[in-house]
Scaffold this active site. Structure first.
Site, PDB file in Angstrom:
ATOM      1  N   LYS A  67      -1.592  56.249  35.762  1.00  0.00           N
ATOM      2  CA  LYS A  67      -2.745  55.391  35.498  1.00  0.00           C
ATOM      3  C   LYS A  67      -2.232  54.001  35.180  1.00  0.00           C
ATOM      4  O   LYS A  67      -1.323  53.846  34.359  1.00  0.00           O
ATOM      5  CB  LYS A  67      -3.599  55.885  34.338  1.00  0.00           C
ATOM      6  N   ARG A 110     -11.734  60.722  27.990  1.00  0.00           N
ATOM      7  CA  ARG A 110     -10.503  61.410  27.620  1.00  0.00           C
ATOM      8  C   ARG A 110     -10.065  60.996  26.222  1.00  0.00           C
ATOM      9  O   ARG A 110      -9.487  61.776  25.473  1.00  0.00           O
ATOM     10  CB  ARG A 110      -9.406  61.210  28.658  1.00  0.00           C
ATOM     11  N   MET A 220      -7.317  56.082  16.653  1.00  0.00           N
ATOM     12  CA  MET A 220      -7.322  56.021  18.114  1.00  0.00           C
ATOM     13  C   MET A 220      -7.095  54.620  18.670  1.00  0.00           C
ATOM     14  O   MET A 220      -7.013  54.444  19.887  1.00  0.00           O
ATOM     15  CB  MET A 220      -8.657  56.563  18.642  1.00  0.00           C
ATOM     16  N   GLY A 221      -6.977  53.612  17.813  1.00  0.00           N
ATOM     17  CA  GLY A 221      -6.913  52.248  18.306  1.00  0.00           C
ATOM     18  C   GLY A 221      -5.537  51.739  18.669  1.00  0.00           C
ATOM     19  O   GLY A 221      -5.389  50.918  19.576  1.00  0.00           O
ATOM     20  N   LYS A 227      -0.314  46.752  16.961  1.00  0.00           N
ATOM     21  CA  LYS A 227      -1.645  47.203  16.568  1.00  0.00           C
ATOM     22  C   LYS A 227      -1.569  48.086  15.327  1.00  0.00           C
ATOM     23  O   LYS A 227      -0.608  48.838  15.138  1.00  0.00           O
ATOM     24  CB  LYS A 227      -2.322  47.966  17.712  1.00  0.00           C
TER      25      LYS A 227
END
Length: 323
Positions: A67, A110, A220-221, A227
């Site tokens: 991907k 997903r 999840m970030g 980050k």
């Protein structure tokens, strides 16, 4: 080659199906039947974009592919979503490119699926309140996926954008669930049995002292170096789980606690796949705080793309092109 455009991908894979498929590929990885290959993820230096390529294979299905895509923060005024990506699948037997699948919607489900699988295996079964930190596009996927594994009665949310909070609130109340938007992050966190953080933040948004005993957190970030959503002191006080160890410690939420020497590989209880496969313990007590670091791995992307292709073939949908 089969081409599946965005509008078709949305009709081919439901969240419930994505959850089952992602759970199976996580388990396959834990059993040595699937692998995520090293990730390329870089700041582009143009349009403030971040671009990455994730690759992997699951021999239990089988599928093989990549991907490619990332985050373009100025897309919304252009009528496009900020996250843009596409998945290319290859025939595992010959290496020939076999399918090109638009992956914007599939990336959303997903990600929601991975978080919900963590919630299913790591949260307390009696959890009834869901907290969402960050109510952008991904929050809806997180909400709907969580509802497939837990009976949520109240949703608490925080976001710096009142418009985001209002739009998300309408989605929640339309589902018949009580909704509370908070101006203070601490209040949203304290009132949540399950907490999902899904922001592009580069500084901690959730402090250790706000998190109640027994809370499960799906972070999840964080999927890029720099980050951050959680206080490193919170990370080192919790039971830790990952989707991929190497990613978690370098580009995921745990990178900060790791860089500060607060945690190392031995601090990670296991991957989510290990818990699913029964080779690692999940939650050990009702008081324990659990954290899943969802960095996003190739296997998640590829398994939902492969599912979309299978559904398209069954229904005679998609576009065949010579390649």
């Amino acid at each position: 080659m089969l081409v599946i455009p965005e509008i078709l991908a949305r009709d081919l894979v439901a969240i419930e199906e994505a959850l089952e498929a992602v759970e199976q590929t996580f388990c396959a990885k834990a059993r040595g039947l699937a692998r995520n290959y090293p990730v390329v993820r870089e700041v582009v230096g143009h349009a403030d974009a971040v671009f990455g390529v994730k690759t992997g294979a699951d021999n239990s299905v089988p599928f093989l592919g990549l991907k490619a895509g990332g985050y373009w923060p100025h897309n919304l005024p252009r009528g496009l979503t900020n996250h843009q990506s596409s998945t290319l699948l290859f025939d595992p037997d010959t290496g020939r490119a076999s399918a090109l699948v638009s992956a914007n919607y599939l990336t959303g489900i997903r990600t929601g699926a991975a978080s919900a699988i963590a919630t299913k295996h790591l949260s307390r079964r009696d959890s009834e309140s869901l907290g969402i930190i960050g109510t952008g596009t991904q929050s809806v996927y997180q909400l709907k996926a969580t509802l497939t594994v837990r009976s949520i009665k109240t949703v608490h949310a925080w976001d710096p954008s009142p418009d985001n909070l209002a739009a998300f609130g309408k989605t929640v109340t339309d589902l018949g669930i009580a909704y509370r938007a908070h101006k203070n992050r601490a209040d949203a966190v304290r009132l949540s049995d399950i907490l999902v953080t899904v922001t592009p933040s580069t500084k901690a948004l959730v402090e250790r002292d706000w998190v109640m005993p027994g809370t499960h957190i799906s972070a999840m970030g964080a999927d890029t170096r720099g980050k951050q959503e959680l206080d490193p002191q919170l990370v080192c006080a919790a039971a830790l789980f990952v989707d991929e160890m190497a990613q978690s410690l370098t580009i995921g939420e745990f990178q900060h606690a790791y860089a500060q020497g607060l945690v190392d590989e031995s601090s990670i209880r296991g991957s989510l796949g290990d818990v699913i496969a029964g080779t690692a313990d999940g939650r050990k007590s009702v008081e324990e705080i659990t954290i899943f670091d969802g960095t996003g791995v190739a296997l998640q992307d590829l398994v939902v793309a492969d599912l979309a292709v299978r559904r398209a073939i069954e229904k005679g949908l998609g576009f065949q092109v010579e390649f």
